[in-house]
Write an enzyme that holds these catalytic residues in place. Structure first.
Site, PDB file in Angstrom:
ATOM      1  N   GLU A 151       0.855  -1.251  -0.088  1.00  0.00           N
ATOM      2  CA  GLU A 151       0.022  -0.125  -0.041  1.00  0.00           C
ATOM      3  C   GLU A 151       0.903   1.098   0.034  1.00  0.00           C
ATOM      4  O   GLU A 151       0.562   2.139  -0.594  1.00  0.00           O
ATOM      5  CB  GLU A 151      -0.914  -0.005   1.195  1.00  0.00           C
ATOM      6  CG  GLU A 151      -1.912  -1.040   1.329  1.00  0.00           C
ATOM      7  CD  GLU A 151      -3.143  -0.516  -0.072  1.00  0.00           C
ATOM      8  OE1 GLU A 151      -3.238   0.328  -0.211  1.00  0.00           O
ATOM      9  OE2 GLU A 151      -3.602  -1.593  -0.509  1.00  0.00           O
TER      10      GLU A 151
ATOM     11  N   TYR B 263      -7.243   6.028   4.448  1.00  0.00           N
ATOM     12  CA  TYR B 263      -7.111   5.094   3.546  1.00  0.00           C
ATOM     13  C   TYR B 263      -6.389   3.851   3.727  1.00  0.00           C
ATOM     14  O   TYR B 263      -6.708   2.612   3.372  1.00  0.00           O
ATOM     15  CB  TYR B 263      -6.910   5.936   1.963  1.00  0.00           C
ATOM     16  CG  TYR B 263      -6.678   5.020   1.043  1.00  0.00           C
ATOM     17  CD1 TYR B 263      -8.010   4.497   0.268  1.00  0.00           C
ATOM     18  CD2 TYR B 263      -5.847   4.187   0.511  1.00  0.00           C
ATOM     19  CE1 TYR B 263      -8.276   3.723  -0.699  1.00  0.00           C
ATOM     20  CE2 TYR B 263      -5.717   3.247  -0.664  1.00  0.00           C
ATOM     21  CZ  TYR B 263      -6.916   3.000  -1.217  1.00  0.00           C
ATOM     22  OH  TYR B 263      -7.225   2.165  -2.075  1.00  0.00           O
TER      23      TYR B 263
ATOM     24  N   ASP C 220     -11.710   5.686  -3.067  1.00  0.00           N
ATOM     25  CA  ASP C 220     -10.726   6.279  -3.153  1.00  0.00           C
ATOM     26  C   ASP C 220     -11.196   6.851  -4.762  1.00  0.00           C
ATOM     27  O   ASP C 220     -12.520   6.973  -5.258  1.00  0.00           O
ATOM     28  CB  ASP C 220      -9.509   5.274  -3.671  1.00  0.00           C
ATOM     29  CG  ASP C 220      -9.733   4.295  -4.721  1.00  0.00           C
ATOM     30  OD1 ASP C 220     -10.848   4.190  -5.301  1.00  0.00           O
ATOM     31  OD2 ASP C 220      -8.778   3.649  -5.180  1.00  0.00           O
TER      32      ASP C 220
END
Length: 311
Positions: free
Chosen positions: A51, A136, A154
């Protein structure tokens, strides 16, 4: 999958009962999706590394860097023991950009080892306490490592929701719609699936038919031909495209239930002529594609070919 909304609280045009929408997306994703190694693991450390690397780098470029990073520092404990300058040097040598992310990742590994005794937080709130882990990323790790996340929102997901269900361009509306659609207890597969949808079918220039988008049956953009979105302020190349014509077929059959070819043709193209270039043969091909996709039924039993939406 369970219904998580009511007719009174659903944002935009999200279905009151989203179960069919949920099933269609998950089945599409599980049948075929892009293969990335971090999708094959539930290790929170490996997922966090992916990520962080993906924040400013295309996914295909991340694969080699991710594998090299884990070869060198295979666990959070190994990364915590590393010299921070070595981690930053790795980041630079792999052109991952924004070296502060390497520093934060190193510090997050130290926190897991020292503050959590090697036990990772399992929910977005706990993961957000790690250095450099924003909402996020925390939600992504909670979803993909522990199946314990919220619906991801997103840019790609916003584009999908805006186009498919007319969700207003408002963060709270997007969050509400995403939460309504996500099946309870399935954040891992759902968040992967809806991001895949935005990444391969509903990009800035959509590929609805080529990518076999599972939401065409419900999609407002597919029906109207308007594929603008918050990050796509002008219409992608679409006018006159086969995708537009398919959308017009669906729209006409929704309105009229069933139509003979020569009734349907003029509602799809103003220049429809039964024996012309855009005539019956052309329309039969369009209907055959839609029938193959499970969207339209074509019936010849009455002597005259009739098209209707598949029930």
């Amino acid at each position: 999958m369970t219904d998580q909304s009511t007719a009174t609280d659903r944002p935009g045009g999200v279905p009151a009962d989203p179960s069919a929408v949920q099933d269609a997306l998950v089945e599409w994703y599980e049948a075929d999706h892009r293969s990335y190694p971090w999708r094959e693991t539930t290790d929170p450390y490996e997922i966090l590394v992916s990520e962080v690397m993906s924040q400013q780098t295309q996914l295909d470029r991340v694969v080699d860097a991710w594998e090299d990073f884990l070869d060198r520092w295979p666990t959070a404990a190994a990364l915590a023991e590393a010299d921070r300058s070595d981690v930053v040097g790795f980041w630079t040598s792999h052109s991952l950009g924004y070296n502060n992310r390497a520093k934060y990742l190193h510090e997050a590994a130290n926190q897991v080892v020292e503050d959590y005794d090697g036990e990772w937080p399992r929910d977005p709130d706990g993961l957000s306490d790690l250095m450099g882990v924003g909402p996020y990323t925390a939600n992504a790790v909670a979803s993909f490592a522990f199946n314990n996340g919220n619906a991801v929102v997103d840019t790609n997901v916003k584009r999908v929701l805006y186009r498919a269900f007319d969700v207003p361009d408002d963060d709270s509306a997007f969050e509400a719609a995403a939460g309504t659609l996500m099946p309870a207890g399935q954040s891992r597969v759902w968040n992967n699936a809806i991001m895949e949808l935005g990444g391969v079918a509903c990009e800035k220039t959509p590929d609805c038919d080529g990518a076999q988008c599972p939401w065409r049956e419900w999609c407002s953009a597919y029906e109207t031909g308007d594929f603008t979105a918050p990050d796509v302020p002008t219409q992608p190349e679409f006018e006159g495209s086969r995708r537009q014509m398919r959308g017009r077929v669906i729209s006409a059959l929704k309105e009229y239930d069933e139509l003979q070819l020569d009734q349907l043709g003029p509602r799809v193209r103003v220049d429809y002529a039964p024996e012309g270039e855009y005539g019956r043969e052309w329309l039969r091909g369009l209907l055959a594609d839609l029938a193959d996709d499970g969207l339209v039924d074509v019936d010849d039993s009455g002597g005259e070919r009739v098209a209707r939406l598949q029930r």
